[in-house]
Every structure is written in structure tokens, then in C-alpha cells.
Write an enzyme that holds these catalytic residues in place. Structure first.
Site, PDB file in Angstrom:
ATOM      1  N   PHE A 124      -0.761  62.459  52.165  1.00  0.00           N
ATOM      2  CA  PHE A 124      -0.681  63.920  52.263  1.00  0.00           C
ATOM      3  C   PHE A 124       0.244  64.405  51.169  1.00  0.00           C
ATOM      4  CE2 PHE A 124       1.122  67.950  53.735  1.00  0.00           C
ATOM      5  CZ  PHE A 124      -0.042  68.653  53.967  1.00  0.00           C
ATOM      6  N   ASP A 209       5.993  60.704  45.928  1.00  0.00           N
ATOM      7  CA  ASP A 209       6.089  61.909  46.744  1.00  0.00           C
ATOM      8  C   ASP A 209       7.101  61.601  47.849  1.00  0.00           C
ATOM      9  OD1 ASP A 209       5.872  63.957  48.537  1.00  0.00           O
ATOM     10  OD2 ASP A 209       3.681  63.921  48.685  1.00  0.00           O
ATOM     11  N   LYS A 238      11.057  69.631  51.738  1.00  0.00           N
ATOM     12  CA  LYS A 238      11.437  69.500  53.154  1.00  0.00           C
ATOM     13  C   LYS A 238      12.954  69.476  53.408  1.00  0.00           C
ATOM     14  CE  LYS A 238       7.205  68.326  55.416  1.00  0.00           C
ATOM     15  NZ  LYS A 238       6.082  67.722  54.705  1.00  0.00           N
TER      16      LYS A 238
HETATM   17  C1  LIG Z   1       5.001  68.213  53.860  1.00  0.00           C
HETATM   18  C2  LIG Z   1       4.578  67.388  52.715  1.00  0.00           C
HETATM   19  C3  LIG Z   1       4.043  67.966  51.540  1.00  0.00           C
HETATM   20  C4  LIG Z   1       3.762  69.437  51.416  1.00  0.00           C
HETATM   21  O1  LIG Z   1       4.896  70.218  51.544  1.00  0.00           O
HETATM   22  P1  LIG Z   1       4.753  71.809  51.780  1.00  0.00           P
HETATM   23  O2  LIG Z   1       6.172  72.272  51.674  1.00  0.00           O
HETATM   24  O3  LIG Z   1       4.140  71.995  53.108  1.00  0.00           O
HETATM   25  O4  LIG Z   1       3.900  72.326  50.682  1.00  0.00           O
HETATM   26  C5  LIG Z   1       3.745  67.120  50.490  1.00  0.00           C
HETATM   27  N1  LIG Z   1       3.952  65.810  50.563  1.00  0.00           N
HETATM   28  C6  LIG Z   1       4.453  65.225  51.668  1.00  0.00           C
HETATM   29  C7  LIG Z   1       4.686  63.753  51.690  1.00  0.00           C
HETATM   30  C8  LIG Z   1       4.771  65.988  52.782  1.00  0.00           C
HETATM   31  O5  LIG Z   1       5.232  65.403  53.894  1.00  0.00           O
END
Ligand SMILES: *Cc1c(COP(=O)(O)O)cnc(C)c1O
Length: 390
Positions: A124, A209, A238
């Protein structure tokens, strides 16, 4: 718009690990707003930092130097592999930025054909068009065609397929050290090291990421430290703002050499309010004693969850994760929403995830007592779910 399946609870305020609803009901927040409230709710130092900045200056744009950006970037550079930082407002933007850095690197290196990024099934990376294509989850892509081009997907555990996927157009390999949304599925540290070696052998950039795994969540400041490797580019968000929206792309000077004036930008990115909060979060979380305390609490949480797996083996298939990014996979006859709902009814907030699993993401400041209380509440919730099934 009706884009969310929301629980019917309205919270009025928060105190540390606790959320208090309109009706006075108290909830132990082991979801942390999806791994965001690293320091819990209304942390006094974060409140003070935001208030002080709010009285001075909110926004100037990136037409001018922003002092807060310079000092947060210096901290991140001191604490990580990075030589340079770009600030944005969310995780998806940070991932988009990381993808742009990787493509631009090869473009200015005289290999403009290297545009494709290899990513992993179950990943994700956010909900923008490019990050949806990057993750390749058909459920999230449905109805949003055409899919952005340039991403090749492999199964996380298939190193041979990964190697075979690398071609003359490959620019980078991008992964979450632990897939969060995908169901708390970790790449073993030795696998991340092997992927690093593959990137080096083929002249590819390693893009991590760490939007969910970063900023202390796994008990290290960044999860890749467990593997003892460094990436070329990293996306964070986050927990970075502890609840204030902020993200960043970190990179080595070499990887970011194509990011010259005019190549990327953001109106709000790195705004003084966000920087005041992020600066305080980084100061607190990067303290070695703070991270050591996270690892100790994590041990307690893991032991508790493993205990619940034994006492509720009818429901729980396995327990996974690292630090305070924990989760458990449910047997196929139980849905994550049942457990999340039963837990909320007991006053415990959890977050569902892919692979039929549930995430347990306490604030990093949770006390031993709160961890034990969370385990007790979850035990009661699981008993209710078992009872319903019989
Ligand atoms: C939550 C998340 C995203 C996206 O972040 P948003 O602030 O919702 O755009 C991208 N990568 C990972 C691993 C995430 O957990």
C-alpha cells in the site's frame, strides 16, 4: 462523499492513549489514528509547540526560506542515511515524490529509459493515481482506469521472480519493510539486505516506504535499521507529525541529484505549523531511551498477543509484526471487522488490515499498564466473538 465505512463513534477529546467520546465513554486507542498518534493525544510538548508557532507564523509558501524546514531537515539528516529532504503533506505525496526522485535520477544520469519501478503484491503506497498503480491492488484500482504506467509487481517472498523482473527499463525497487495495510507482513531483514544487494548490482535505487513503519513505530527510528541496510530514497508521513498532516521524502545527495529548482513542489509542504510539530516529534522519538522503552513495551505486547493466540486458537491463526506495529491474522471464518467491532464495544480501538488480519498500533507512549489493559480488553472481545460463533 461516502468514501468511508465509518464506525458510529464521535470523539470529543483525547488524553494520552485514551479517546473520550461525546457520550463520555472512554476508549483505549490501540489504533493511533492508523499509526499516526505516535505520542498519543494532546501530548503537552506537541500542544505547546503548535500553540507557540500558531501565534508567530502559519504559512509563507516555498517561495521563501522556511526556518523550521531547515532545522527539521538537519535533524533528519543527522539521524538517517539522508543528505537532503523534501517536505509534503501526506504519505501518498511522499511516495509520489519518491517515485519522481527515482525516475529523475536515471533521467539526469543519461538513462532516461529507466522509468519502471518494481513493487510488491500486498503493498500500500497511498490513494493517488500513481501510488494506486504502484501497489497494484485491484480492489482500490477498480473504476479508476487508465492505470498509471510504469510499475511491475512481484510476490513479496519470491526473490527469483524479483531478479527476473529487473530489465533495462527498471529504475528502482520500492517496498514497505513491513506491509502495514497489507496485513502486517514483514520482509525478513536478510531479505531487505538481499534486495539492497540486487539494487547495487543492477544500478537501481532502493526506495523504502516507511510511512507506517517509520518514526519509532518498530522500536528503531526507521524499520530498515533492523536490516542494517540503507535505502537511497525513503518516504515518511503518519507518525512524523503525531497527528499534524506532514510527510517527507528523504534521499542521498546522489539519488536526489536530478531534483533541481522547478522539478517538484508543494504549496503547503513543510509549512511552519507542520515543522514546529514534526521537530518536536523527532526530538522525542529519536532519544535512544525512548526507542529502548518502545522495544520493551513491544515485548510485553507481543507476549500478550501470543498468549491470546493460545487461549483463542479458534480465532487467531498467527501473530506478526515488530515493535508497536503488531497484528494478528484471523482464521478464515472470522472477519477483521467482527473483532474490531467487538473490541470497540469493550472500549478498545484496533484497525483492520488486509490478509484477514487486525492491527494493534498503540501510541509509542503507552505504559506497561495500558498495554496489559489492552490485552485484557482484547481477550474479552475475542471471547464475545467466539461466543457469537457457537
Ligand atoms: C498510510 C500509508 C500511505 C499513504 O499515506 P496517506 O497519508 O494516507 O496518503 C502510504 N504508504 C504506507 C506504507 C502507508 O501505510
Amino acid at each position: 462523499m461516502g468514501t468511508y465505512g465509518r464506525q458510529n463513534i464521535v470523539f470529543e477529546r483525547g488524553e494520552g492513549c485514551w479517546l473520550i467520546a461525546e457520550d463520555g465513554q472512554r476508549y483505549l486507542d490501540f489504533g493511533s489514528g492508523v499509526a499516526v498518534n505516535a505520542l498519543g493525544h494532546a501530548h503537552p510538548q506537541l500542544v505547546a509547540a503548535l500553540k507557540a508557532q500558531a501565534e508567530k507564523l502559519w504559512h509563507t509558501s516555498n517561495l521563501y526560506r522556511v526556518e523550521g524546514q531547515e532545522s527539521v531537515a538537519e535533524k533528519l539528516i543527522r539521524l538517517t542515511f539522508a543528505d537532503t529532504v523534501f517536505f509534503c503533506n501526506s504519505g501518498a505525496e511522499a511516495c509520489e515524490g519518491a517515485i519522481k526522485v527515482a525516475r529523475r535520477y536515471h533521467y539526469v544520469s543519461g538513462q532516461p529509459e529507466r522509468t519502471r519501478i518494481i513493487t510488491f503484491r500486498g503493498a500500500f503506497h497511498g490513494r493517488t493515481l500513481a501510488t494506486l498503480a504502484a501497489a497494484g491492488n485491484p480492489k482500490y484500482l477498480e473504476g479508476f482506469a487508465p492505470e498509471a504506467a510504469g510499475f511491475d509487481h512481484v510476490e513479496p517472498d519470491d526473490h527469483e521472480a524479483l531478479e527476473a523482473m529487473i530489465g533495462p527499463e527498471t529504475a528502482a525497487i520500492m517496498l514497505e519493510p513491513i506491509q502495514g495495510e497489507g496485513g502486517v507482513r514483514a520482509f525478513p531483514p536478510e531479505r531487505i539486505a538481499a534486495i539492497r544487494a540486487l539494487c547495487d548490482a543492477h544500478g537501481l535505487l532502493l526506495v523504502l516506504d516507511e510511512v507506517q513503519t517509520g518514526v519509532g513505530r518498530t522500536g528503531k527510528l526507521f524499520a530498515h535499521e533492523w536490516a542494517d541496510v540503507v535505502p537511497d530514497v525513503m518516504a515518511i508521513a503518519k507518525g512524523f507529525g503525531g497527528g499534524f498532516p506532514v510527510g517527507a521524502v528523504l534521499a542521498t545527495a546522489e539519488a536526489a541529484k536530478g531534483m533541481t529548482p522547478g522539478t517538484h513542489g508543494s504549496t503547503f509542504g513543510g509549512n511552519p505549523l507542520a515543522m514546529a510539530v514534526a521537530s518536536t516529534v523527532i526530538d522525542i522519538v529519536s532519544e535512544p531511551e525512548f526507542l529502548e522503552a518502545v522495544r520493551l513495551k513491544a515485548l510485553r505486547l507481543k507476549q500478550g498477543l501470543v498468549g491470546l493466540k493460545d487461549s483463542h486458537s479458534d480465532l487467531i491463526e498467527d501473530v506478526r509484526g515488530e515493535g508497536l506495529l503488531m497484528g494478528f491474522k484471523l482464521k478464515s471464518h472470522v472477519a477483521p471487522a467482527q473483532v474490531v467491532g467487538a473490541a470497540a464495544a469493550q472500549g478498545l480501538l484496533l484497525v483492520g488490515a488486509g490478509d484477514n488480519s487486525v492491527r494493534v498500533l498503540p501510541p509509542l507512549i503507552a505504559s506497561d499498564t495500558e498495554i496489559s489493559e489492552g490485552i485484557q480488553l482484547l481477550s474479552r472481545a475475542l471471547a464475545h466473538v467466539s461466543g457469537e460463533g457457537s
